[in-house]
Design an enzyme around this catalytic site. Structure first.
Site, PDB file in Angstrom:
ATOM      1  N   GLY A  30      -4.941 -10.680 -21.433  1.00  0.00           N
ATOM      2  CA  GLY A  30      -3.801 -11.137 -20.735  1.00  0.00           C
ATOM      3  C   GLY A  30      -2.651 -10.383 -20.648  1.00  0.00           C
ATOM      4  O   GLY A  30      -2.343  -9.446 -21.317  1.00  0.00           O
ATOM      5  N   LEU A  32      -0.885  -9.414 -18.129  1.00  0.00           N
ATOM      6  CA  LEU A  32      -1.382  -8.446 -17.300  1.00  0.00           C
ATOM      7  C   LEU A  32      -0.213  -7.579 -16.787  1.00  0.00           C
ATOM      8  O   LEU A  32       0.750  -7.991 -16.314  1.00  0.00           O
ATOM      9  CB  LEU A  32      -2.098  -8.628 -15.971  1.00  0.00           C
ATOM     10  CG  LEU A  32      -3.232  -9.526 -16.413  1.00  0.00           C
ATOM     11  CD1 LEU A  32      -4.093  -9.977 -14.653  1.00  0.00           C
ATOM     12  CD2 LEU A  32      -4.236  -9.190 -17.246  1.00  0.00           C
ATOM     13  N   HIS A  33      -0.555  -6.008 -16.804  1.00  0.00           N
ATOM     14  CA  HIS A  33       0.229  -4.947 -16.182  1.00  0.00           C
ATOM     15  C   HIS A  33      -0.409  -4.381 -15.322  1.00  0.00           C
ATOM     16  O   HIS A  33      -1.628  -4.431 -15.267  1.00  0.00           O
ATOM     17  CB  HIS A  33       1.163  -4.258 -17.375  1.00  0.00           C
ATOM     18  CG  HIS A  33       0.276  -3.689 -18.440  1.00  0.00           C
ATOM     19  ND1 HIS A  33      -0.607  -2.868 -18.071  1.00  0.00           N
ATOM     20  CD2 HIS A  33       0.079  -4.156 -19.699  1.00  0.00           C
ATOM     21  CE1 HIS A  33      -1.367  -2.656 -19.280  1.00  0.00           C
ATOM     22  NE2 HIS A  33      -0.811  -3.237 -20.425  1.00  0.00           N
ATOM     23  N   HIS A  36      -3.919  -3.074 -16.555  1.00  0.00           N
ATOM     24  CA  HIS A  36      -5.148  -4.011 -16.328  1.00  0.00           C
ATOM     25  C   HIS A  36      -5.541  -4.169 -14.976  1.00  0.00           C
ATOM     26  O   HIS A  36      -6.798  -4.027 -14.459  1.00  0.00           O
ATOM     27  CB  HIS A  36      -4.619  -5.604 -16.756  1.00  0.00           C
ATOM     28  CG  HIS A  36      -4.355  -5.472 -18.214  1.00  0.00           C
ATOM     29  ND1 HIS A  36      -3.034  -5.936 -18.547  1.00  0.00           N
ATOM     30  CD2 HIS A  36      -4.983  -5.423 -19.371  1.00  0.00           C
ATOM     31  CE1 HIS A  36      -3.219  -5.970 -19.855  1.00  0.00           C
ATOM     32  NE2 HIS A  36      -4.468  -5.904 -20.159  1.00  0.00           N
ATOM     33  N   GLN A  60      -9.402 -10.415 -34.060  1.00  0.00           N
ATOM     34  CA  GLN A  60      -8.807  -8.860 -33.930  1.00  0.00           C
ATOM     35  C   GLN A  60      -7.422  -8.662 -34.519  1.00  0.00           C
ATOM     36  O   GLN A  60      -7.244  -7.639 -34.773  1.00  0.00           O
ATOM     37  CB  GLN A  60      -9.136  -8.162 -32.930  1.00  0.00           C
ATOM     38  CG  GLN A  60      -8.282  -8.442 -31.804  1.00  0.00           C
ATOM     39  CD  GLN A  60      -8.773  -8.091 -30.424  1.00  0.00           C
ATOM     40  OE1 GLN A  60      -9.751  -8.605 -29.802  1.00  0.00           O
ATOM     41  NE2 GLN A  60      -8.032  -7.023 -29.964  1.00  0.00           N
ATOM     42  N   GLY A 147      -9.686   0.600 -20.708  1.00  0.00           N
ATOM     43  CA  GLY A 147      -8.556   1.486 -20.648  1.00  0.00           C
ATOM     44  C   GLY A 147      -8.441   2.799 -21.657  1.00  0.00           C
ATOM     45  O   GLY A 147      -8.971   2.329 -22.817  1.00  0.00           O
ATOM     46  N   SER A 185       1.920  -1.484 -21.736  1.00  0.00           N
ATOM     47  CA  SER A 185       1.237  -2.153 -22.555  1.00  0.00           C
ATOM     48  C   SER A 185       2.048  -3.473 -22.597  1.00  0.00           C
ATOM     49  O   SER A 185       2.942  -3.622 -22.404  1.00  0.00           O
ATOM     50  CB  SER A 185       1.355  -1.551 -24.257  1.00  0.00           C
ATOM     51  OG  SER A 185       1.416  -2.490 -25.038  1.00  0.00           O
ATOM     52  N   SER A 186       1.116  -4.433 -23.011  1.00  0.00           N
ATOM     53  CA  SER A 186       1.697  -5.835 -23.202  1.00  0.00           C
ATOM     54  C   SER A 186       2.693  -5.994 -24.093  1.00  0.00           C
ATOM     55  O   SER A 186       3.740  -6.966 -24.020  1.00  0.00           O
ATOM     56  CB  SER A 186       0.517  -7.013 -23.562  1.00  0.00           C
ATOM     57  OG  SER A 186      -0.342  -6.810 -22.258  1.00  0.00           O
TER      58      SER A 186
HETATM   59  O1  PAF Z   1      -8.041  -4.180 -25.254  1.00  0.00           O
HETATM   60  C1  PAF Z   1      -7.857  -5.517 -25.425  1.00  0.00           C
HETATM   61  O2  PAF Z   1      -7.368  -6.394 -24.477  1.00  0.00           O
HETATM   62  C2  PAF Z   1      -8.977  -6.396 -26.408  1.00  0.00           C
HETATM   63  O3  PAF Z   1      -8.919  -5.744 -27.483  1.00  0.00           O
HETATM   64  C3  PAF Z   1     -10.267  -6.901 -25.685  1.00  0.00           C
HETATM   65  C4  PAF Z   1     -11.086  -5.626 -25.370  1.00  0.00           C
HETATM   66  C5  PAF Z   1      -9.884  -7.588 -24.588  1.00  0.00           C
HETATM   67  C6  PAF Z   1     -10.926  -7.739 -27.102  1.00  0.00           C
HETATM   68  O4  PAF Z   1     -10.326  -8.751 -27.290  1.00  0.00           O
END
Ligand code: PAF
Length: 284
Positions: A30, A32-33, A36, A60, A147, A185-186
């Site tokens: 999310g 978004l930029h 995305h 993560q 990306g 980048s977000s």
């Molecule tokens: O690149 C990301 O935004 C994240 O690592 C992903 C691939 C959506 C997994 O959470």
């Protein structure tokens, strides 16, 4: 349209799959930029139905990282995603994705997940491969779009898809940059005005190495020195790593062969930015 449950998403997609429609999938966290949106547009051009997932994945992030404060704005995301061609925004809760008894992980072993971001963030890729495997199972897309900015992530996911014989085509799309070259980048939103101005040094340093490579410099240590030297000209920049590996295997090399990845991670205050460039030998 936003869908929040796995059951509802499966029902929606089963109907389309049965009528022969192809499904393109863009996983995101999310906020978004343009980066995305470029993935969504490409997915729309190549598939009948486009699903974008919008899920800040806790597994993560390490405990000391920015999971809680990671920027979120689902209303704006929905508007942007639909505008770019997404049919569905899948927006599950953490409980929906990881019920309390969930205890299964998917992990790609070896150097590919240990170097670069894997060295600075040891549990990161296990979280990424676990959530992406889950999302692939839920969406069962024909194609999935990522990306190049997260070049290591793309390499790890390609390995996962190949190793697990997943029937999904992974498409890696070019990095989208601001006018001055900063990769979108977000996390750019965290930068102060001074940090934002200096953050452009990442791209400048990578381009300097590319120019040296194109002028015949293939020695990895020398190219790393060129990149680090340029980044160190920015007083607010603190290098996490600068390195060059064969791509996409991410194996160590002293001399650039057919294709290499030059990748950097640099901290500006608390904000950690990554960027990269592919160095490709024209003779191959
Ligand atoms: O690149 C990301 O935004 C994240 O690592 C992903 C691939 C959506 C997994 O959470």
């Amino acid at each position: 349209m936003i869908i929040t449950t796995i059951k509802e998403l499966r029902t929606y997609l089963d109907t389309h799959r049965q009528s022969g429609k192809t499904i393109g999938f863009v996983p995101t966290m999310g906020f978004l930029h343009e980066g995305h949106l470029s993935l969504i547009r490409r997915a729309k051009a190549e598939n009948d139905i486009v699903v974008m997932s919008d899920f800040v994945n806790p597994t993560q992030f390490a405990p000391n990282e920015d999971f809680e404060s990671y920027p979120r704005n689902i209303e704006q995301d929905e508007q942007l995603a639909v505008g770019a061609g997404a049919d569905i925004v899948f927006y599950p809760s953490v409980q929906e994705m990881y019920p309390t008894d969930s205890s299964t992980f998917v992990e790609v072993m070896g150097d590919i997940t240990k170097v670069l971001c894997g060295a600075s963030r040891p549990s990161h890729f296990r979280g990424v491969t676990t959530v992406v495997a889950m999302l692939f199972n839920i969406v069962q897309p024909h194609r999935a779009y990522f990306g190049q900015k997260d070049a290591q992530q793309a390499a790890v996911l390609i390995k996962m898809v190949n190793d697990l014989h997943m029937n999904i085509e992974l498409i890696v799309c070019p990095i989208v940059r601001e006018e001055d070259g900063l990769a979108m980048s977000s996390r750019n939103i965290y930068l102060s005005a001074d940090e934002r101005a200096q953050a452009v040094v990442l791209n400048q340093a990578l381009l300097k190495a590319k120019a040296a490579f194109e002028n015949g410099e293939t020695d990895v240590q020398k190219l790393i020195g060129i990149i680090s030297g340029k980044i160190n000209e920015a007083p607010l920049a603190h290098i996490d790593y600068v390195n060059i590996y064969e791509y996409p295997s991410l194996k160590t090399t002293e001399e650039i062969g057919a294709k290499a990845l030059a990748a950097v991670a640099v901290k500006f205050g608390k904000t950690r930015l990554i960027d990269n460039i592919i160095l490709k030998n024209k003779c191959n």
